[in-house]
Structures are given as structure tokens and as C-alpha cells.
Design an enzyme around this catalytic site. Sequence first.
Site, PDB file in Angstrom:
ATOM      1  CG  HIS A  51       3.952  10.049  -3.868  1.00 21.72           C
ATOM      2  ND1 HIS A  51       2.826   9.454  -4.381  1.00 21.72           N
ATOM      3  CD2 HIS A  51       4.308   9.328  -2.777  1.00 21.72           C
ATOM      4  CE1 HIS A  51       2.519   8.392  -3.636  1.00 21.72           C
ATOM      5  NE2 HIS A  51       3.400   8.299  -2.654  1.00 21.72           N
ATOM      6  CG  HIS A  75       2.643   8.442   2.541  1.00 18.95           C
ATOM      7  ND1 HIS A  75       2.341   9.500   1.738  1.00 18.95           N
ATOM      8  CD2 HIS A  75       3.105   7.466   1.708  1.00 18.95           C
ATOM      9  CE1 HIS A  75       2.596   9.192   0.482  1.00 18.95           C
ATOM     10  NE2 HIS A  75       3.075   7.968   0.427  1.00 18.95           N
ATOM     11  CD  GLU A  79       9.928   1.979   3.856  1.00 21.34           C
ATOM     12  OE1 GLU A  79       9.559   1.852   5.033  1.00 21.34           O
ATOM     13  OE2 GLU A  79      10.343   1.049   3.145  1.00 21.34           O
ATOM     14  CG  ASP A  80      11.034   6.721   0.855  1.00 22.07           C
ATOM     15  OD1 ASP A  80      11.163   5.509   1.107  1.00 22.07           O
ATOM     16  OD2 ASP A  80      10.239   7.183   0.029  1.00 22.07           O
ATOM     17  CG  ASP A 142       1.261   5.401  -1.012  1.00 19.11           C
ATOM     18  OD1 ASP A 142       1.847   6.190  -1.780  1.00 19.11           O
ATOM     19  OD2 ASP A 142       1.809   4.388  -0.502  1.00 19.11           O
ATOM     20  CG  ASP A 262     -26.189  -2.542 -16.443  1.00 27.01           C
ATOM     21  OD1 ASP A 262     -25.447  -3.099 -17.264  1.00 27.01           O
ATOM     22  OD2 ASP A 262     -26.421  -2.998 -15.318  1.00 27.01           O
TER      23      ASP A 262
HETATM   24 MN    MN Z   1       3.936   6.764  -1.136  1.00 26.92          MN
END
Ligand code: MN
Length: 736
Positions: A51, A75, A79-80, A142, A262
Site C-alpha cells: 500500500h 504515511h 498511525e499503525d 491514499d 458528448d
Molecule cells: Mn494508507
Amino acid sequence: MEYVAQFENLKQYLKEKNADNDISILEKAFELADSMHQEQKRKSGEPFIIHPVAVATMLAEMDMDMPSIVAGMLHDVIEDTSVTTDEMREMFGQEITYLVDGVTKLKRIPTSTKEELQAENLRKMFLSMASDIRVIVIKLVDRLHNMRTLQYMNTDSQITKARETLEIYTPLAHRLGMTKIKWELEDLCFKYLEPEYYNSLVAQITQRRDQQEAYIKKVLDAIRGRLDEAKIKAFLDGRPKHFYSIHKKMIAQNKALNQIYDLLAIRVIVDTVQECYTVLGIIHEMYTPMPGRFKDYIAMPKPNMYQSLHTTLIGPDGQPFEAQIRTWEMHKTAEIGIAAHWKYKEKGSSGRGGNEKTSEYDGKLEWVRNLLDNQKEIEDPNEFAQTFKMDLFTDEVFVFTPKGDVKCLPKGSTPIDFAYAIHSAVGNKMVGARVNGEIKPLNHKLRTGDFVEIITSQSQNHGPSRDWLSIVKSSEAKSKIRQWFKKECRDENIERGREVIDRELKKQGYKYEQLIRNEWLEPILKKYRFSSYEDLLNVIGFGEISAQKIINILKEEYIKSISGSKEAELLAKIDSAKNKKEKQKHTSDNGIIVNGQNNCLVRLSRCCNPVPGDSIVGYITRGRGVSVHRTDCPNVVSMSETENRIIDVRWAGKSRSTYIVDISIQAVDNSNLLLQIAKLIAELKLPMKAINARTTRDNYELIDLTIEITDRSELDRLVKKISGLENVLDVSRTVK
Ligand code: MN
């Protein structure tokens, strides 16, 4: 290991793009992310690291700068995993950590919403929290990767995620001009939210695909031939429109697929603006343009900076197609929007070297501001009904209810504002508030991202306090509190209204029967939309309309009714004499001498209420004479800084006037205290004008006292006596 190969590809891509690219920091980020996410798996069963590698790759393909790409790789680390912000700063420096931290904070915002207003608030909140636009870009990328891999989630999460994406993320992508991301996100949401429509549309379009591709090829070849003749170097491309936009058109215009004009669009990309118009001329010569379908977004860019020429033409066999003509630079803006410009801006200013970080940063924000200014000027009601003003969000805070609904309040708002924003019933019953789980005082200033929970009273009789009017920030809360007093204290208000009317009548020298007549009241009630005289008394007693104002209207009616008579002349004389007297009163009654001058209009300021014996100064106001303050009044200190309008004043010896003073007393909770103070004041024979007591959450007693005195010594004596009472902590004069 598939992801290792993907990372190698990314490195290769960056090297090919620019041989000078230093990718060592990205390698370091990959190693950290790889080892920290080691234990985690995606829902697909693949290692989690695919990811962040995908996100970093997408950012690189968007031509984002190295800190953004590295932040994309990292990123999810804070958090993880167990890595802290400080550790990351140690390893990767301030800028990258700032970006990762920004993305992490956005993740903590609960975004599942039901209402449109909520969604708008959330979008604003996103923008206000991410002061660096790169944070939003990383967040969008993300989300895009998560949406691409949504098939591994269960149906419920698919729907929740898709709805959230459509409500929060695609409008953000749109506003930032990130069309490519927006389209892909929309098609993915469409697929999960309306699977039947989606599948049928895809089937219909696929069925016609061969035929359409042949058609596009035919058109492109024809145009290419003419452009070659004109010696214009151009890139040509054709594509069907993306599914979601076709779907929206079909729904909005209630049309079948074959009625949409269109469906097909071709794109011509050239080097210069001049060539854009030349190409337009050539195409208009080749095919008949459809009237009213030409749009010049080059001369008039869209609010999100989009530029292109759009025209719809009747092609071979009468089938219409849309042509978009733009330069390469415009193309880049069209695909990645604000990110493209942000990058461009940075290149322009980085030449001065790394020491100008702040101005560079301001430059970026400046650009966003310009974008927003453009938005204000351009009127395109269909698309940008709501202007998005990032620089104005600093006046607002966004806070959450315990359920995760977001409320938008003016900056400086308190839990009381929040309670009234939920419902007036909640505000009226509130006794306290928890902010992020902790009990906070009612005047606590809320900040963006706070979770607020209101504690309400079970008691039927509980209502707001008048003090709240000076604490709350939002006009909504103010008016709801006023509303409560107007309604709940109606009987009292009416009684007070009657009293002030009587007093005003007496003051002006009229009898009740003379002025209070139905035929004169009727128009007043009508004007203010009251259904009865009592309603009028209610607002007079409440203080919304002054008794004087009403009496003056009635007085005029009365004078009209007796006009020409002796009585009327007499009344006019009395009035003018009264006015004179009033004026004289003002100049002499305060016992103040203004620097030698005698006949000067003097006012004792109501913020610090000076009394004889206080050291005082005068401040020359505009048109309202001299206002007198205590020298220690904070207001006068700030005034003297701004302008030289301070004038010497002094007390004129012994004066017979009385003066109002406000005193505030702080004490430890003591149920007897009020009684003791009242007794004390009675003993000193001081007229008490008002007393107001309240207990704070932490059990302190606060008492505000207004009394009338004749000089400073009287005040000093009183303050000393109150200070001597048991449990009293502090006695001070109030300055407003
Ligand atoms: Mn993520």
C-alpha cells in the site's frame, strides 16, 4: 517479492525522470516502512507494505516533490506502528514528519456522514487542518489506492467507504482541480454504490466499444492530417467519457445513453496558447460546431484553475463529439490540479536557496489564496455554488459531537455555543461539558478537532444563566439564550415592563390615561408584530425595546391630537426647558474639573467606574466630551498608546454626587457569605444596586456587587471589611 520489484520500478522511474534525484532518503523510508509494517497484512492477504509503495509511486507519477513521495511511503507508520513523531523527525527531518503527521491527523477525523451540511463542514475542516496542501494530495492518493482495492472488503464497508469518498474526497479533488483522481474515485464509488446502473452502463458502452474506437480513429486521423498541413505539432487522443459523469448526465437530463451528445471526447494538446485557437479554427472548419456548446476556459479559467477550449461538433454520420484543446501546461493542471501549480510555484522560489523556508511556504499558501480569489470573481453557479475559502477558515473551529457529527462554530466559541448549536433544549439544560473526555469550564475555548460532550441537568427548572450572554461567541447561542429569558420569564418581564412604562410616564409628566390609548397602541403593536399589549410589555421588561421609545411615539400622537391648543404650546415649552436642564446636569454633576475648563461635557467611564479619591485621567472622545477613567484602567492604557487624546482631570473637592462601583468577591464556598455581606453593607448604610452570586464548578463562590458610594474612603472601608470575612479569598474592583 512483488512489492520489492514495485519499489525498484519506482526508483527507476525517478532516476529516469531526473538523474540528479537523490533517492537515498526514499530508500531509508522504504526500509523503515517495510520493517515496521512487517506483521500487517492487507485485507487481500498481501503484505501491507504494497500500500505505501503504491501511494508513493502514484505521488511520483503526479510529479510531486521528494518530501511528498517519502511521506507517502511513511504515511501509515505513525498511525499503525510503534514509531513516534519524534523518532521520525530524528530520522527524516521536520518537513517529511510534518506531512506524515498531517495525514495521520486527518485519519482521526470521523468522516461517515449523513447530511450534506456535515460533509461540507468536514471538507472545510480537512482544508483547515491541512495547512500544507501536500497533505491533502497524499490523503487523496491514499484514498484512491484504498478504493482501487476495495473488492477485498465486505459489502457494508464497501458502501460506507464509497459514500464517504463521494461526499468528502471527490469534491475535494474537484476543488483542487485533481480531475484524474476525481474521475477514478467517482467511477469506483459508482461501481460500489449503484452496481446495477454501473454494470449496465459498462455493458452498453463495451458493446459499442469497437464501433466507437473506429469512429474516434477516423476523426483523429482526419484532424491529424489537417494539422500536419498547417504544420502544427500536436498530441491527439480520444476517449469515452468516464462512467459516473455519463450516469449523472443521464439521470439529470433523464436521457438514454444514445441521447447523450458528448459520449466521445477527443483531446488535442499543443505547445502554445496561440496554437490552441488555430486548432479550434481548423476543427470548426472541418465539422459543424453545435451552437451554444463552445466554452473558452483559456480566457476564463475555471475556479480550480482548469484551462482548455471546449467545443462540441457534429462528426461524420451526424454523431456528435466533444473536442478539448489545450497546451501541455494546461493539461498538467487539468490532470493533477493544484499539485501541478504548487510544484511550479516551488520551483520558482527554490532558486533562492533553502534558507527561505518560511517565505517559500507562504508563497504556497499565497497561491492557494489566489486560487480562491479567482473563484470569487468567476461566476459559474452550476459548478461552484459554494466558494471555498481556506484562508477564511481561520475564523472557524470544527468540533465533534460524541456521535462524530461535526459542528462548525465561530473561533473563540465555548461549550455553551456548542450546546446551543446542537439544540436549544440542550443549551438550556446544560450544566457542564467534557472536552476530549475532560471536564472543562463553560468559558473554555474550543479548538478544531475537539470532541465535546454536554452534561445536562435532569431538573425541570434548570435554565441558562444571564452571564452566559457575555461568554458565548455565536449569535445563534446569544439569541437562543435571550429567547429563553423572553419566554420563561414572561410574567416577570411583563411586570417589569409595566413598571418602566409607569416610571417613564412619570418622568415625562404624563398620566397613564393620557398616552396609553388603544387607537395609538394598535399601530405600534402592528409595526413590531405583537398580538397584545402584554407582548409589548414583555419585550420592554426584557430590555429589547426601551420604554422611552414607546412613550415618545405615544407622546407625539397625543400632541398631534391636541395640536393648536394652549396645552400643546405649554408642553413644547416644558420640553425645551427640560432639555436644557438635562444638559446642565451632565456638566456639573460628576464633580470633575477638566484641566482648567469649566463647561465641558464629562462622563465617568463605565468600564472602571472611578470614584473620588481614585487617581484619574480624562480621554477626549469624538463628540461625547471627556470620559474619565481610573489611571490603572487597562482600557485607558491601550487608548493612550494609540492616540494623544489624554487630558488632565481632577476631582473638584467635596462633592455631593454618588458614584457606582462594581466589586467582585471570590470566596471558598460558604453558604452564609451572601447574608454576611448584605448585613455588612446595611451597617455601613450603603445603597446596594445589584448583587449576583454563582458557584463555579470547582466550588468557588463568585459574587458581583454593585453599590453606590460618595467617595473612595467609603469604598476602602467596605473592601477591608469584606476581605475580613471568613473564607473570602479576594475582593477587587471590577473593570469591564
Ligand atoms: Mn494508507
